[in-house]
Design a protein around this motif. Sequence first.
Motif, mmCIF file in Angstrom:
data_model
loop_
_atom_site.group_PDB
_atom_site.id
_atom_site.type_symbol
_atom_site.label_atom_id
_atom_site.label_comp_id
_atom_site.label_asym_id
_atom_site.label_seq_id
_atom_site.Cartn_x
_atom_site.Cartn_y
_atom_site.Cartn_z
ATOM 1 N N ILE A 1 -14.716 10.382 9.673
ATOM 2 C CA ILE A 1 -14.229 9.825 8.400
ATOM 3 C C ILE A 1 -13.585 8.462 8.645
ATOM 4 N N ILE A 2 -12.912 8.292 9.757
ATOM 5 C CA ILE A 2 -12.341 6.983 10.091
ATOM 6 C C ILE A 2 -13.459 5.957 10.287
ATOM 7 N N ALA A 3 -14.533 6.366 10.949
ATOM 8 C CA ALA A 3 -15.676 5.463 11.158
ATOM 9 C C ALA A 3 -16.275 5.026 9.817
ATOM 10 N N PHE A 4 -16.366 5.959 8.841
ATOM 11 C CA PHE A 4 -16.843 5.575 7.505
ATOM 12 C C PHE A 4 -15.915 4.521 6.906
ATOM 13 N N TRP A 5 -14.631 4.769 6.982
ATOM 14 C CA TRP A 5 -13.660 3.843 6.366
ATOM 15 C C TRP A 5 -13.736 2.471 7.023
ATOM 16 N N LYS A 6 -13.995 2.432 8.293
ATOM 17 C CA LYS A 6 -14.106 1.145 8.991
ATOM 18 C C LYS A 6 -15.340 0.364 8.534
ATOM 19 N N LEU A 7 -16.387 1.065 8.040
ATOM 20 C CA LEU A 7 -17.602 0.389 7.583
ATOM 21 C C LEU A 7 -17.325 -0.574 6.431
ATOM 22 N N PHE A 8 -16.363 -0.264 5.563
ATOM 23 C CA PHE A 8 -16.049 -1.182 4.472
ATOM 24 C C PHE A 8 -14.669 -1.794 4.619
ATOM 25 N N GLY A 9 -13.964 -1.448 5.689
ATOM 26 C CA GLY A 9 -12.763 -2.175 6.053
ATOM 27 C C GLY A 9 -11.488 -1.833 5.293
ATOM 28 N N TYR A 10 -11.401 -0.646 4.711
ATOM 29 C CA TYR A 10 -10.176 -0.280 4.010
ATOM 30 C C TYR A 10 -9.230 0.433 4.959
ATOM 31 N N PRO A 11 -7.934 0.272 4.737
ATOM 32 C CA PRO A 11 -6.971 0.883 5.654
ATOM 33 C C PRO A 11 -6.927 2.406 5.555
ATOM 34 N N TYR A 12 -6.449 2.992 6.618
ATOM 35 C CA TYR A 12 -6.211 4.437 6.695
ATOM 36 C C TYR A 12 -5.002 4.616 7.607
ATOM 37 N N HIS A 13 -4.315 5.731 7.436
ATOM 38 C CA HIS A 13 -3.129 5.995 8.259
ATOM 39 C C HIS A 13 -3.081 7.470 8.608
ATOM 40 N N PRO A 14 -3.057 7.799 9.893
ATOM 41 C CA PRO A 14 -2.838 9.202 10.251
ATOM 42 C C PRO A 14 -1.448 9.617 9.756
ATOM 43 N N ARG A 15 -1.396 10.738 9.080
ATOM 44 C CA ARG A 15 -0.126 11.242 8.567
ATOM 45 C C ARG A 15 0.507 12.213 9.563
ATOM 46 N N ASN A 16 -0.340 13.025 10.161
ATOM 47 C CA ASN A 16 0.061 13.958 11.215
ATOM 48 C C ASN A 16 -1.211 14.303 11.997
ATOM 49 N N ASN A 17 -1.182 15.321 12.807
ATOM 50 C CA ASN A 17 -2.355 15.657 13.630
ATOM 51 C C ASN A 17 -3.566 16.108 12.820
ATOM 52 N N ASN A 18 -3.359 16.566 11.585
ATOM 53 C CA ASN A 18 -4.454 17.120 10.790
ATOM 54 C C ASN A 18 -4.792 16.309 9.540
ATOM 55 N N GLN A 19 -3.953 15.373 9.162
ATOM 56 C CA GLN A 19 -4.149 14.663 7.895
ATOM 57 C C GLN A 19 -4.235 13.156 8.100
ATOM 58 N N ILE A 20 -5.120 12.539 7.301
ATOM 59 C CA ILE A 20 -5.283 11.090 7.323
ATOM 60 C C ILE A 20 -5.217 10.603 5.880
ATOM 61 N N THR B 1 -22.271 -0.828 0.052
ATOM 62 C CA THR B 1 -22.464 -2.028 -0.773
ATOM 63 C C THR B 1 -21.746 -1.894 -2.106
ATOM 64 N N ARG B 2 -21.885 -0.722 -2.778
ATOM 65 C CA ARG B 2 -21.215 -0.508 -4.076
ATOM 66 C C ARG B 2 -19.690 -0.527 -3.924
ATOM 67 N N ILE B 3 -19.175 0.040 -2.848
ATOM 68 C CA ILE B 3 -17.725 0.017 -2.617
ATOM 69 C C ILE B 3 -17.250 -1.424 -2.466
ATOM 70 N N LYS B 4 -17.992 -2.205 -1.712
ATOM 71 C CA LYS B 4 -17.610 -3.611 -1.517
ATOM 72 C C LYS B 4 -17.704 -4.400 -2.820
ATOM 73 N N GLU B 5 -18.715 -4.108 -3.631
ATOM 74 C CA GLU B 5 -18.864 -4.809 -4.915
ATOM 75 C C GLU B 5 -17.719 -4.477 -5.861
ATOM 76 N N ARG B 6 -17.409 -3.185 -5.992
ATOM 77 C CA ARG B 6 -16.382 -2.781 -6.951
ATOM 78 C C ARG B 6 -14.985 -2.850 -6.370
ATOM 79 N N GLN B 7 -14.896 -2.948 -5.022
ATOM 80 C CA GLN B 7 -13.636 -3.023 -4.291
ATOM 81 C C GLN B 7 -12.769 -1.784 -4.530
ATOM 82 N N TYR B 8 -13.425 -0.634 -4.472
ATOM 83 C CA TYR B 8 -12.745 0.636 -4.740
ATOM 84 C C TYR B 8 -13.644 1.775 -4.285
#
Length: 189
Positions: free
Chosen positions: A160-179, A104-111
Amino acid sequence: MEFEIDKDLVQKIINEEISPNYVINNIIDTEKYIFIGYKHRYYDRDDDRATLVGVGDVIYDKEKSEYKLLGSGDYITGDYLDYLQNETEEEEEIEIKSLDQIITRIKERQYVNRDDYHIFLDSIKKEHSEFKKGITMDRNLNLSEHFLFESENNIIQNKIIAFWKLFGYPYHPRNNNQIILCRTEKSCC
């Protein structure tokens, strides 16, 4: 005797010494000093982008009739804290009790703040004790806009991807170990 500060001059000091993105917020009048606080124009106090390190209030010294921007060391070497001790208002502490409150706080502050991110990481660590916090520094990324998450474990990466999807911010796999995790809706490459 009540003294009226020169708000235009104080704002000019804030603009020149800190940034025009900060404005006068609170004024505390004591026997010897007037303490003039400030806040970010756009970001709430719990937003990392509003954080300043090493600078304090603007003060008006009644004995010398002068304004001064305090540095963090000035509080220690001067007598300022003696006058502030009983005058400061307690800031309301934002207590985070659940993942839903964080979202909720992330969505309110948008960050996404560092604290939010660390709470996510801590919750993963509770489930996966072998997980070491996945923070990686990369000078090629703007850390005010991104986190670089690192883990070799696909299950942990998916959490961690599932957390990011909860508030809808983008993520990008960089390689097999980094996002690359974007801290705002629009901050990713």
